[in-house]
Enzyme design. Sequence first.
Site, short mmCIF file in Angstrom:
data_model
loop_
_atom_site.label_atom_id
_atom_site.label_comp_id
_atom_site.label_asym_id
_atom_site.label_seq_id
_atom_site.Cartn_x
_atom_site.Cartn_y
_atom_site.Cartn_z
NE ARG A 174 40.06 -75.03 32.35
CZ ARG A 174 39.50 -74.57 33.46
NH1 ARG A 174 39.48 -73.28 33.70
NH2 ARG A 174 38.99 -75.38 34.36
CG ASP A 175 46.88 -79.91 32.45
OD1 ASP A 175 47.86 -79.16 32.29
OD2 ASP A 175 46.87 -80.87 33.26
CB ILE A 176 46.95 -79.71 25.62
CG1 ILE A 176 45.47 -80.04 25.38
CG2 ILE A 176 47.83 -80.35 24.55
CD1 ILE A 176 44.93 -79.58 24.05
#
Length: 297
Positions: free
Chosen positions: A150-152
């Site tokens: 969810r935070d690439i």
Amino acid sequence: MNAQEVEELVKSVRVLGKPLRGGQKLVFPCEINGKVNALKLISIPINDSCLDEVNLNTPNTSEILSRIQREVNILKECYSPYIIKMGELDVVKTEVDGKPILYFSEEWIDGNDLKVIIGRGRIPHNEVLILCLHMVNAIEELWNHKKIHRDIKPGNIMYDSKRESYILLDMGFAFDAEDLSLTSYGLIPGTLPYLSPDQLDYENKRKLDFRSDIFSLGVVAYEAITGTHPFWNRGETKDQIRNKILNYNPVHPSEMYEEIPRDVGDTILRMMSKNPHRRYRKCNFLTEELNDLLEGE
């Protein structure tokens, strides 16, 4: 905290250098049991007014604690060579000057994060393909455990110069598809310019799967290969960025730079399809395509 204070707090460590700072987190390079580790020290707010890491919501204390526990659990569970590993120290909760903090350690990576690398200039397309291969392996490993990162983004990917590989960091935002208790309604974890359209549809957030991470990786690949972010320009508002993510189709990379092969650009744009069903149905389908592109070099 300085090095001396850290060594007094954690008796088993020897600090090797200056800390890196991020929000309410300090990361010190340390030697622990003869191994170089990244020692993370995270201050926990006493009240519910705390860090705004993503500029989209202000998590409360319980959410921060949940993130830390998720991060540590993932480091213990996942064995991809492209996911950061747990270090010598498990999570310890203590106090400094009456303020609660947590600390634990991860392996130390020798190298720079992708944000720094991109800042030096565009990355050759064959290297971007290798980056994508490594990150898809990490995404697939997470999804094997029913988790989504969810935070690439470039700041969460490091190039390990010793192993010549890219490593995915920071599992604190990871979403457990089987745990209904995490992340209250309305919160959108992540970093806005790299969010997928799926993440912006928070009413259906329980339907998120690995394809959301594939979209974010596509954004990273586009930025790396063109030197230009597909959905963000300096000075734009959050609403403008959201609208672009949902509605704007970026220029084909090969139309920006003729040395970028058309089929490489096609793959990156497919990763960024607005509809998750138009992306890749399985991670190994994307892996096969990336390998074919590399073999064609």
